[in-house]
Design a protein around this motif. Sequence first.
Motif, PDB file in Angstrom:
ATOM      1  N   PHE B  49      88.356  57.115  18.258  1.00  0.00           N
ATOM      2  CA  PHE B  49      87.677  58.086  19.115  1.00  0.00           C
ATOM      3  C   PHE B  49      88.117  59.509  18.774  1.00  0.00           C
ATOM      4  N   ALA B  50      89.441  59.674  18.631  1.00  0.00           N
ATOM      5  CA  ALA B  50      89.952  61.026  18.342  1.00  0.00           C
ATOM      6  C   ALA B  50      89.417  61.511  16.993  1.00  0.00           C
ATOM      7  N   GLY B  51      89.426  60.622  16.002  1.00  0.00           N
ATOM      8  CA  GLY B  51      88.915  60.993  14.675  1.00  0.00           C
ATOM      9  C   GLY B  51      87.456  61.395  14.753  1.00  0.00           C
ATOM     10  N   THR B  52      86.671  60.591  15.470  1.00  0.00           N
ATOM     11  CA  THR B  52      85.243  60.889  15.610  1.00  0.00           C
ATOM     12  C   THR B  52      85.050  62.228  16.306  1.00  0.00           C
ATOM     13  N   PHE B  53      85.847  62.449  17.358  1.00  0.00           N
ATOM     14  CA  PHE B  53      85.712  63.681  18.136  1.00  0.00           C
ATOM     15  C   PHE B  53      86.040  64.916  17.287  1.00  0.00           C
ATOM     16  N   VAL B  54      87.193  64.852  16.609  1.00  0.00           N
ATOM     17  CA  VAL B  54      87.620  66.017  15.810  1.00  0.00           C
ATOM     18  C   VAL B  54      86.608  66.288  14.693  1.00  0.00           C
ATOM     19  N   PHE B  55      86.195  65.220  14.001  1.00  0.00           N
ATOM     20  CA  PHE B  55      85.260  65.443  12.891  1.00  0.00           C
ATOM     21  C   PHE B  55      83.872  65.865  13.367  1.00  0.00           C
ATOM     22  N   SER B  56      83.506  65.479  14.601  1.00  0.00           N
ATOM     23  CA  SER B  56      82.182  65.876  15.079  1.00  0.00           C
ATOM     24  C   SER B  56      82.099  67.390  15.279  1.00  0.00           C
ATOM     25  N   ILE B  57      83.248  68.017  15.597  1.00  0.00           N
ATOM     26  CA  ILE B  57      83.248  69.475  15.789  1.00  0.00           C
ATOM     27  C   ILE B  57      82.805  70.170  14.488  1.00  0.00           C
ATOM     28  N   PHE B  58      83.195  69.594  13.360  1.00  0.00           N
ATOM     29  CA  PHE B  58      82.802  70.187  12.069  1.00  0.00           C
ATOM     30  C   PHE B  58      81.461  69.626  11.585  1.00  0.00           C
ATOM     31  N   SER B  59      81.208  68.359  11.914  1.00  0.00           N
ATOM     32  CA  SER B  59      80.027  67.699  11.352  1.00  0.00           C
ATOM     33  C   SER B  59      78.724  68.156  11.999  1.00  0.00           C
ATOM     34  N   ILE B  60      78.766  68.446  13.300  1.00  0.00           N
ATOM     35  CA  ILE B  60      77.516  68.782  13.986  1.00  0.00           C
ATOM     36  C   ILE B  60      76.926  70.102  13.463  1.00  0.00           C
ATOM     37  N   PRO B  61      77.743  71.170  13.319  1.00  0.00           N
ATOM     38  CA  PRO B  61      77.176  72.382  12.697  1.00  0.00           C
ATOM     39  C   PRO B  61      76.663  72.125  11.276  1.00  0.00           C
ATOM     40  N   LEU B  62      77.370  71.276  10.530  1.00  0.00           N
ATOM     41  CA  LEU B  62      76.918  70.960   9.168  1.00  0.00           C
ATOM     42  C   LEU B  62      75.564  70.250   9.218  1.00  0.00           C
ATOM     43  N   ALA B  63      75.431  69.303  10.147  1.00  0.00           N
ATOM     44  CA  ALA B  63      74.165  68.576  10.286  1.00  0.00           C
ATOM     45  C   ALA B  63      73.039  69.547  10.619  1.00  0.00           C
ATOM     46  N   TYR B  64      73.355  70.542  11.463  1.00  0.00           N
ATOM     47  CA  TYR B  64      72.338  71.537  11.831  1.00  0.00           C
ATOM     48  C   TYR B  64      71.900  72.342  10.607  1.00  0.00           C
ATOM     49  N   LEU B  65      72.884  72.767   9.817  1.00  0.00           N
ATOM     50  CA  LEU B  65      72.563  73.525   8.600  1.00  0.00           C
ATOM     51  C   LEU B  65      71.683  72.687   7.672  1.00  0.00           C
TER      52      LEU B  65
END
Lengths: 351, 251
Positions: B49-65
């Motif tokens: 969960f922690a890994g998913t949470f931390v990486f989502s902070i970086f991944s979601i803006p990347l997905a948007y781009l």
Amino acid sequence: MLEIKNISKHFNEFSIKDISFTVNPSDYFVLLGVSGAGKSILLEIIAGLIHPDKGNIYLNNANITNQRIQDRKLGLVFQDLAVFPHMTVFENIAYPLKNKGFSKEELKNKIEKLAETTNIKHLLKRYPGTLSGGELQRTVLSRTLALEPEILLLDEPLSSLDVQLKREMRSLLRKINNKGQTIIHVTHDYEEAISLSNRVAVMHNGTIVQEGKTDDVFHHPKSDFVAEFVGIKNFFHAKLFSNESEKYKTAQISDKVSFFISTGCADCEGAVMIGANEIFLSNAEIDSTALNNFKGKVKEIIPSRTGIDVVIDIGVDIIAEITRSSLEKLNITEGSEICLSFKATSVKFNE
Amino acid sequence: MIFLGGLVLLFIIAPLIGMFIHTTPNDLFSTINDNQVAGSIWLTLWVSFAGTFVFSIFSIPLAYLLARKKFLMKQLVLGIIDLPVVIPHAAAGIAILGFLSRDSVVGSAAATVGLNFIGNPAGIAAAMAFVSLPFLINAARDGFEAVPERLEKAALNLGASPARVFFTISLPLAWRSIISGFIMMFARGMSEFGAVVIVAYYPMVTSVLIYERFGAFGLKYARPVSVIFITVSLLFFIILRLLSKQKNAGN
């Protein structure tokens, strides 16, 4: 004041070329043209959604050509409305007002006032998914007005509405304009242009073919395209009054001229139109079922693609379209006196 | 058609049901009370969960781009994101081990602030995230692509800053896909064995524990742990799904 100067934009298969016009404060400016003429693109260039290849846009003498969309204060109502589906009507209208330092109470008052103007106060808690086309239109209009835009840009705002809603919406737009709101309205419908605008620009194939006061453009089309497109030759701004007859109303055109009309509402304002081929000419007054009978002087005889246009002064200029043989039979010449008549049902009304 | 489809379903369900049937309540009870099992399940859940949470902070803006912008070599970037799905996970583990070990640049930099990835939950989270990130990025990208760009333009036209547009329009409207990607990444990370076992045998995540019990004691001892782990995973999966559905119904 908005000045559009020599705007050009090239796309793969379409371009708009060298567009210039000026919109003055409180103008109701209509961009009129068939689908694909480039009207919506021009509107999006003004709003900043599309960047032009050439030319400049000035708002109150400041060059805004390169200004960011969010800084322009030109409120655009999209044709497909773009209502935010995850927000209530209230939240949609509140969107441009957030982060502006209004207290909760002030925000509520502002939104309720706007919703009252557009008649959607009872819908504020609803989600867009549950609203009709007309209600969505009003929501988006309120949301855009909440921005207090310098200019309100409308992209085909009436095209998806039924006749009754169109009438209500036109009346609302006129009301908003009367309060001093400058409006640029894109449409393919000349009746909208006639009933709403004080200035009009006709667009065709990415260029403006004629621009000016609505009356001038419609009465003096400069090209065949404009003449054909604007179609109707006789239109007048009028006030409607009820009279003794239940069936008819009186459309007051000027101090001296009024028509009988079989449709429309009492005590309202709008444009009346009469088809040029629905006007009958005769040398002497005749008994007929037509309620509208006038005597006037022939001002001009203009050959047209479909026959002859006879301009007759009956206090206002009215144009009758007749055949060449009728012209010869009645011996109509410029300066001669002539009688004309048309039915009350031939007079159309647009609020 | 139905028969063939049924066979496939049976292929998925039968081994699971078999495992549940072959596990006695006694075995289950004693395994539940086994601190090592409970500890490993708890570790697996929170690390994933922690890994998913931390990486989502970086991944979601990347997905948007990726959803909104066109740029040079975008296809290459998209390919790189899918890479963890196609490479063998043991090999991925080796790669991560090399990347995070104390001899590497990242590992030695982390060591200066007292963080040692190897044999540490942080290393486990990194291994889990490496193999499961594509699920989140791709789901979020699909979600952002489905948001009409016109709504974002309309929000800008109403005077909102691009950041406000992102947080008030794009993110809420793509939320369903993002949550779904989040759950997929979390679930996939939780079940990872190959990459994790190479980066950190200890502390033991449940997959490694099952492997160890199987190797040391045989099927009988590995089975109850598997049953409990599957049940817990399913419970989490269902709860998160229901929560995301409710969130959407609210919208």
